[in-house]
Enzyme design. Structure first.
Site, PDB file in Angstrom:
ATOM      1  N   CYS A 112    -118.777  93.605 -39.897  1.00 56.12           N
ATOM      2  CA  CYS A 112    -118.122  92.280 -40.082  1.00 56.12           C
ATOM      3  C   CYS A 112    -118.077  92.482 -38.677  1.00 56.12           C
ATOM      4  O   CYS A 112    -117.301  91.859 -37.861  1.00 56.12           O
ATOM      5  CB  CYS A 112    -116.496  94.066 -40.327  1.00 56.12           C
ATOM      6  SG  CYS A 112    -116.133  93.650 -41.855  1.00 56.12           S
ATOM      7  N   HIS A 234    -110.878  89.510 -37.453  1.00 57.55           N
ATOM      8  CA  HIS A 234    -111.591  89.975 -38.349  1.00 57.55           C
ATOM      9  C   HIS A 234    -111.009  90.047 -39.671  1.00 57.55           C
ATOM     10  O   HIS A 234    -109.544  91.066 -39.080  1.00 57.55           O
ATOM     11  CB  HIS A 234    -112.895  90.977 -38.699  1.00 57.55           C
ATOM     12  CG  HIS A 234    -113.127  91.478 -40.071  1.00 57.55           C
ATOM     13  ND1 HIS A 234    -113.402  90.174 -40.811  1.00 57.55           N
ATOM     14  CD2 HIS A 234    -112.975  92.506 -40.034  1.00 57.55           C
ATOM     15  CE1 HIS A 234    -113.878  91.380 -42.387  1.00 57.55           C
ATOM     16  NE2 HIS A 234    -113.515  92.491 -41.560  1.00 57.55           N
ATOM     17  N   ASN A 264    -111.402  89.809 -47.057  1.00 61.32           N
ATOM     18  CA  ASN A 264    -112.062  90.860 -46.264  1.00 61.32           C
ATOM     19  C   ASN A 264    -113.423  89.860 -46.324  1.00 61.32           C
ATOM     20  O   ASN A 264    -114.545  90.633 -47.795  1.00 61.32           O
ATOM     21  CB  ASN A 264    -112.554  91.766 -46.405  1.00 61.32           C
ATOM     22  CG  ASN A 264    -113.235  92.742 -45.584  1.00 61.32           C
ATOM     23  OD1 ASN A 264    -114.156  91.822 -45.104  1.00 61.32           O
ATOM     24  ND2 ASN A 264    -113.306  93.981 -44.845  1.00 61.32           N
TER      25      ASN A 264
HETATM   26  N1  COA Z   1    -103.765 100.614 -56.548  1.00 59.98           N
HETATM   27  C1  COA Z   1    -102.864 101.939 -56.659  1.00 59.98           C
HETATM   28  N2  COA Z   1    -103.375 102.567 -56.306  1.00 59.98           N
HETATM   29  C2  COA Z   1    -103.853 103.044 -55.214  1.00 59.98           C
HETATM   30  C3  COA Z   1    -105.036 101.729 -55.245  1.00 59.98           C
HETATM   31  C4  COA Z   1    -105.155 100.666 -55.693  1.00 59.98           C
HETATM   32  N3  COA Z   1    -105.639 100.059 -55.350  1.00 59.98           N
HETATM   33  N4  COA Z   1    -105.981 102.001 -54.372  1.00 59.98           N
HETATM   34  C5  COA Z   1    -105.781 103.579 -53.914  1.00 59.98           C
HETATM   35  N5  COA Z   1    -104.486 103.975 -54.479  1.00 59.98           N
HETATM   36  C6  COA Z   1    -103.266 105.124 -54.335  1.00 59.98           C
HETATM   37  C7  COA Z   1    -105.103 106.556 -54.315  1.00 59.98           C
HETATM   38  O1  COA Z   1    -105.503 106.830 -55.357  1.00 59.98           O
HETATM   39  C8  COA Z   1    -103.849 107.460 -53.930  1.00 59.98           C
HETATM   40  O2  COA Z   1    -103.659 107.625 -55.075  1.00 59.98           O
HETATM   41  P1  COA Z   1    -102.580 110.002 -54.406  1.00 59.98           P
HETATM   42  O3  COA Z   1    -101.885 110.339 -53.670  1.00 59.98           O
HETATM   43  O4  COA Z   1    -101.975 109.766 -55.938  1.00 59.98           O
HETATM   44  O5  COA Z   1    -104.226 110.474 -54.529  1.00 59.98           O
HETATM   45  C9  COA Z   1    -103.238 106.206 -53.147  1.00 59.98           C
HETATM   46  O6  COA Z   1    -102.392 105.288 -53.560  1.00 59.98           O
HETATM   47  C10 COA Z   1    -103.013 106.516 -51.217  1.00 59.98           C
HETATM   48  O7  COA Z   1    -104.267 106.284 -51.346  1.00 59.98           O
HETATM   49  P2  COA Z   1    -104.612 106.333 -49.345  1.00 59.98           P
HETATM   50  O8  COA Z   1    -106.424 106.213 -49.879  1.00 59.98           O
HETATM   51  O9  COA Z   1    -103.903 107.267 -49.386  1.00 59.98           O
HETATM   52  O10 COA Z   1    -104.345 104.415 -49.555  1.00 59.98           O
HETATM   53  P3  COA Z   1    -104.506 104.026 -48.291  1.00 59.98           P
HETATM   54  O11 COA Z   1    -102.706 103.716 -47.794  1.00 59.98           O
HETATM   55  O12 COA Z   1    -104.782 104.436 -46.551  1.00 59.98           O
HETATM   56  O13 COA Z   1    -104.547 102.390 -48.135  1.00 59.98           O
HETATM   57  C11 COA Z   1    -106.877 100.631 -47.882  1.00 59.98           C
HETATM   58  C12 COA Z   1    -105.957 102.478 -48.899  1.00 59.98           C
HETATM   59  C13 COA Z   1    -107.872 100.830 -48.541  1.00 59.98           C
HETATM   60  C14 COA Z   1    -105.761  99.955 -48.493  1.00 59.98           C
HETATM   61  C15 COA Z   1    -106.946 101.792 -46.630  1.00 59.98           C
HETATM   62  O14 COA Z   1    -107.230 102.811 -46.339  1.00 59.98           O
HETATM   63  C16 COA Z   1    -107.117 100.516 -45.559  1.00 59.98           C
HETATM   64  O15 COA Z   1    -106.859  99.090 -45.582  1.00 59.98           O
HETATM   65  N6  COA Z   1    -108.439 101.235 -44.924  1.00 59.98           N
HETATM   66  C17 COA Z   1    -108.871  99.981 -44.068  1.00 59.98           C
HETATM   67  C18 COA Z   1    -110.180  98.855 -45.237  1.00 59.98           C
HETATM   68  C19 COA Z   1    -111.206  98.120 -44.724  1.00 59.98           C
HETATM   69  O16 COA Z   1    -110.515  97.029 -43.962  1.00 59.98           O
HETATM   70  N7  COA Z   1    -112.152  98.250 -44.613  1.00 59.98           N
HETATM   71  C20 COA Z   1    -113.256  97.501 -44.201  1.00 59.98           C
HETATM   72  C21 COA Z   1    -113.475  96.944 -42.985  1.00 59.98           C
HETATM   73  S1  COA Z   1    -113.915  95.801 -42.354  1.00 59.98           S
END
Ligand code: COA
Length: 307
Positions: A112, A234, A264
């Site tokens: 990215c 990005h 993304n």
């Molecule tokens: N729908 C519903 N629930 C979801 C889910 C989805 N798509 N994905 C994860 N969950 C759940 C998890 O299982 C977790 O449940 P639990 O509390 O029962 O264990 C809960 O939601 C929280 O998960 P978590 O991973 O802590 O969520 P988060 O707030 O960190 O959000 C992302 C997840 C991926 C959206 C976030 O971490 C993010 O945006 N990270 C950056 C990723 C990115 O930009 N990557 C590319 C970079 S170039």
């Protein structure tokens, strides 16, 4: 010598999957995805090769460029992590398609951060006197390396291509690029497999490293934040962009976003956004922009560019 944007183009697949479509595939909801990411839809390419998207974006960028012909392009650099063909490079395919017979061409892989790394590479060549004009293309078919059973990652990604024609201009450049290979395990895609991501670690890395990168470029350029028209980040996640704006103390209006529509698209996200802004007249001549990319590697970088 820095770069001036003199043409842009994009190619986004017609097929659109909204969040409700994903909710039929994994246990998730439109509300959850919008709240955590800001994403509502993503475009998915089922038929065309990535190279076809890249060629379309490149042709549109050349068509929008009134100052140059294809023969004036000195370099074509394509950035991608998700395109099918090993050889010839996508950049050489673009060269043939647009008739840029005086260009040297290569593809680079910086996830990215790709578009920023490619732009910085062009600026280095411009400062060496090797080229005057370049065509940079980001293209991704992330849908082909997405695990559509993993709800924590599949909600994020989409397909598309974006391109920009850059010409050298007599103004000091400012750029930075960094990598931390020791943290490569945060976001991986083993051969023949799909993207595996530690979302929270990526999030923490992005909100820390991107403001640092932008501040470094502002310092190099001796540019006050008030003099920056837009920060082109990005497009990974609305919350990342909002957090960067807050840490920089800049209004969110200076951080245009289109991730609601495309998700993304990795190295294509910055040029797709540039194209949208350019075509709707939001980047008048003289606009001053800072671009910033971040992602797998880990890798991150930022650059000054004008219009
Ligand atoms: N729908 C519903 N629930 C979801 C889910 C989805 N798509 N994905 C994860 N969950 C759940 C998890 O299982 C977790 O449940 P639990 O509390 O029962 O264990 C809960 O939601 C929280 O998960 P978590 O991973 O802590 O969520 P988060 O707030 O960190 O959000 C992302 C997840 C991926 C959206 C976030 O971490 C993010 O945006 N990270 C950056 C990723 C990115 O930009 N990557 C590319 C970079 S170039």
């Amino acid at each position: 010598m820095t770069g001036r944007i003199i043409g842009t183009g994009a190619s986004c697949p017609e097929l659109v999957w909204d969040n409700n479509k994903l909710a039929e595939m994994v246990e998730t909801s439109d509300e959850w995805i919008r709240e955590r990411t800001g994403i509502a839809r993503r475009h998915i390419e089922k038929d065309r090769a990535a190279s076809a998207m890249a060629i379309e974006a490149a042709k549109k960028a050349m068509d929008s460029c009134k100052e140059l012909d294809a023969e004036d392009i000195g370099a074509i650099i394509v950035c991608s992590i998700a395109q099918e063909e090993v050889l010839p490079s996508v950049s050489c395919q673009i060269q043939a398609a647009i008739g840029a017979k005086n260009a040297f061409c290569f593809d680079l892989k910086a996830a990215c951060s790709g578009f920023v790394f490619a732009y910085n590479t062009c600026i280095a060549y411009m400062n060496m006197g090797l080229i005057k004009n370049a065509l940079i293309v980001g293209v991704e078919k992330l849908s082909s390396i997405t695990d559509w059973t993993d709800r924590s990652s599949c909600i994020l990604f989409g397909d598309g291509a974006g391109a920009a024609v850059i010409t050298a201009c007599e103004e000091d450049s400012a750029m930075m690029m960094k990598c931390d290979g020791s943290r490569g395990d945060v976001l991986t895609c083993p051969a023949g497999s799909t993207l595996i991501m530690d979302g929270q670690e990526v999030f923490k890395f992005a909100v820390r490293s991107v403001p640092e990168a932008i501040n470094e470029v502002l310092d190099q350029k001796k540019l006050a934040k008030e003099d920056v028209d837009y920060y082109i980040l990005h497009q990974a996640n609305r919350r990342i962009v909002e957090s960067v704006a807050k840490r920089l103390g800049e209004p969110i209006e200076k951080f245009p976003m289109n991730l609601e529509e495309y998700g993304n698209t990795s190295s294509a996200s910055i040029p797709i956004l540039l194209d949208e802004l350019y075509r709707c007249g939001k980047l008048p001549k003289g606009s001053r922009l800072i671009m910033a990319g971040f992602g797998a590697g880990l890798s991150w970088g930022a650059s000054y560019v004008t219009v």
